[in-house]
Design an enzyme around this catalytic site. Structure first.
Site, PDB file in Angstrom:
ATOM      1  N   CYS A  76       0.951  -1.144   0.201  1.00  0.00           N
ATOM      2  CA  CYS A  76       0.118   0.069  -0.223  1.00  0.00           C
ATOM      3  C   CYS A  76       1.015   1.624   0.038  1.00  0.00           C
ATOM      4  O   CYS A  76       2.225   1.498   0.692  1.00  0.00           O
ATOM      5  CB  CYS A  76      -0.874  -0.259   1.474  1.00  0.00           C
ATOM      6  SG  CYS A  76      -1.442   1.500   1.104  1.00  0.00           S
ATOM      7  N   GLU A  77       0.292   2.234  -0.829  1.00  0.00           N
ATOM      8  CA  GLU A  77       1.535   3.579  -1.177  1.00  0.00           C
ATOM      9  C   GLU A  77       0.970   4.135   0.131  1.00  0.00           C
ATOM     10  O   GLU A  77       2.103   4.807   0.101  1.00  0.00           O
ATOM     11  CB  GLU A  77       1.445   4.116  -2.031  1.00  0.00           C
ATOM     12  CG  GLU A  77       0.177   4.258  -2.346  1.00  0.00           C
ATOM     13  CD  GLU A  77       0.192   5.382  -4.198  1.00  0.00           C
ATOM     14  OE1 GLU A  77      -0.961   5.427  -4.055  1.00  0.00           O
ATOM     15  OE2 GLU A  77       0.767   4.696  -5.145  1.00  0.00           O
ATOM     16  N   HIS A  78       0.461   3.786   1.217  1.00  0.00           N
ATOM     17  CA  HIS A  78      -0.685   5.131   1.430  1.00  0.00           C
ATOM     18  C   HIS A  78       0.541   4.185   3.186  1.00  0.00           C
ATOM     19  O   HIS A  78       0.589   5.210   3.925  1.00  0.00           O
ATOM     20  CB  HIS A  78      -1.386   5.238   2.060  1.00  0.00           C
ATOM     21  CG  HIS A  78      -2.379   5.606   0.423  1.00  0.00           C
ATOM     22  ND1 HIS A  78      -3.839   4.468   0.274  1.00  0.00           N
ATOM     23  CD2 HIS A  78      -2.203   6.141  -0.155  1.00  0.00           C
ATOM     24  CE1 HIS A  78      -4.152   5.737  -0.460  1.00  0.00           C
ATOM     25  NE2 HIS A  78      -3.604   6.824  -1.189  1.00  0.00           N
ATOM     26  N   HIS A  79       0.630   3.290   3.998  1.00  0.00           N
ATOM     27  CA  HIS A  79       1.302   3.477   5.230  1.00  0.00           C
ATOM     28  C   HIS A  79       2.484   2.423   4.652  1.00  0.00           C
ATOM     29  O   HIS A  79       3.189   1.910   6.167  1.00  0.00           O
ATOM     30  CB  HIS A  79      -0.178   2.290   5.554  1.00  0.00           C
ATOM     31  CG  HIS A  79      -1.014   3.246   5.536  1.00  0.00           C
ATOM     32  ND1 HIS A  79      -2.391   3.445   5.247  1.00  0.00           N
ATOM     33  CD2 HIS A  79      -0.818   4.176   7.024  1.00  0.00           C
ATOM     34  CE1 HIS A  79      -2.439   4.512   5.894  1.00  0.00           C
ATOM     35  NE2 HIS A  79      -2.445   4.982   6.542  1.00  0.00           N
ATOM     36  N   GLN A 117      -4.805  -1.249  -4.535  1.00  0.00           N
ATOM     37  CA  GLN A 117      -5.715  -1.745  -5.087  1.00  0.00           C
ATOM     38  C   GLN A 117      -6.532  -1.335  -6.600  1.00  0.00           C
ATOM     39  O   GLN A 117      -6.497  -1.891  -7.474  1.00  0.00           O
ATOM     40  CB  GLN A 117      -6.236  -2.730  -4.238  1.00  0.00           C
ATOM     41  CG  GLN A 117      -7.293  -3.409  -4.547  1.00  0.00           C
ATOM     42  CD  GLN A 117      -7.944  -4.999  -3.754  1.00  0.00           C
ATOM     43  OE1 GLN A 117      -7.857  -5.213  -2.542  1.00  0.00           O
ATOM     44  NE2 GLN A 117      -9.382  -5.464  -4.770  1.00  0.00           N
ATOM     45  N   HIS A 145      -5.854  -6.037   3.561  1.00  0.00           N
ATOM     46  CA  HIS A 145      -4.948  -4.559   3.600  1.00  0.00           C
ATOM     47  C   HIS A 145      -4.535  -4.749   5.432  1.00  0.00           C
ATOM     48  O   HIS A 145      -5.073  -4.140   5.745  1.00  0.00           O
ATOM     49  CB  HIS A 145      -5.820  -4.075   3.333  1.00  0.00           C
ATOM     50  CG  HIS A 145      -5.649  -3.878   1.577  1.00  0.00           C
ATOM     51  ND1 HIS A 145      -5.343  -2.556   1.207  1.00  0.00           N
ATOM     52  CD2 HIS A 145      -6.959  -3.935   0.874  1.00  0.00           C
ATOM     53  CE1 HIS A 145      -5.719  -2.256  -0.525  1.00  0.00           C
ATOM     54  NE2 HIS A 145      -6.902  -3.497  -0.250  1.00  0.00           N
ATOM     55  N   CYS A 147      -2.763  -1.816   6.207  1.00  0.00           N
ATOM     56  CA  CYS A 147      -3.366  -1.015   6.820  1.00  0.00           C
ATOM     57  C   CYS A 147      -4.591  -0.384   6.944  1.00  0.00           C
ATOM     58  O   CYS A 147      -4.718  -0.065   8.303  1.00  0.00           O
ATOM     59  CB  CYS A 147      -2.818   0.011   5.552  1.00  0.00           C
ATOM     60  SG  CYS A 147      -3.988  -0.269   3.939  1.00  0.00           S
TER      61      CYS A 147
END
Length: 190
Positions: A76-79, A117, A145, A147
């Site tokens: 996940c690019e956010h976390h 995703q 996920h 995250c």
């Protein structure tokens, strides 16, 4: 190219920032392990997934080809936490087919980079459409996920399902329904 030495220094700094000693027995090799792991997990950066789909065969095929339950892992690019699950793909050839293992390799290439995703679902459908020029392409991804399951809302066991339809899968409800039936957990062939 992944700069593993830079990752080692960054992980050492993270360990210090959380109050640990990067030289402590047990974590002294962790920065190098993380750097090696990141080189593997992000190996799709800078790689063109179309390279896996360059060889095709003129078989005169015009019926749906479906591959289900392709396992995948992405970050996940956010976390920067993993998400993982299964990818189901289908295409209706316009005569030419591609080796099925090549489809899995191309999708793995897309997943091996910081991702969302929704993006990897659409990129996979676009890739099939561009590289194979089929009558249509469909992708369905089901993933957990971390995250969402180990932090924040802590919704353990929840799964995200995304779909992307191109060509005949978007235009013809019966073709789309056949794909969804074949790839649902209770679908045919399970």
């Amino acid at each position: 190219m992944i700069d593993q030495e830079r990752i080692v220094r960054a992980v050492e700094e993270i360990l210090r920032a959380i109050g640990d000693d990067p030289r402590r027995d047990g974590v002294d090799r962790t920065p190098a392990r993380v750097a090696s792991m990141y080189a593997e997990l992000f190996s799709g950066i800078g790689q063109d997934p179309r390279e896996f789909l360059t060889v095709s065969y003129d078989e005169g095929a015009r019926d749906m080809v479906t591959i289900k339950d392709i396992p995948f892992t992405s970050i996940c690019e956010h976390h920067l936490l993993p998400f993982f699950g299964t990818v189901h793909v289908a295409y209706v050839p316009s005569g030419r087919v591609v080796g099925i293992s090549k489809l899995a390799r191309a999708i793995e290439c897309l997943a091996r980079r910081p991702q969302m995703q929704e993006r990897v679902t659409n990129q996979s459908a676009d890739l099939l459409t561009e590289a194979l020029e089929p009558q249509g392409a469909a992708v369905r991804i089901e993933a957990e996920h971390l995250c969402m399951t180990i932090r924040g809302v802590r919704a353990a066991g929840s799964r995200v399902i995304t779909t992307a339809f191109r060509g005949v899968f978007k235009e013809d409800p019966a073709t789309r329904a056949e794909f969804l039936s074949l790839t649902s957990p209770q679908g045919a062939g399970s």
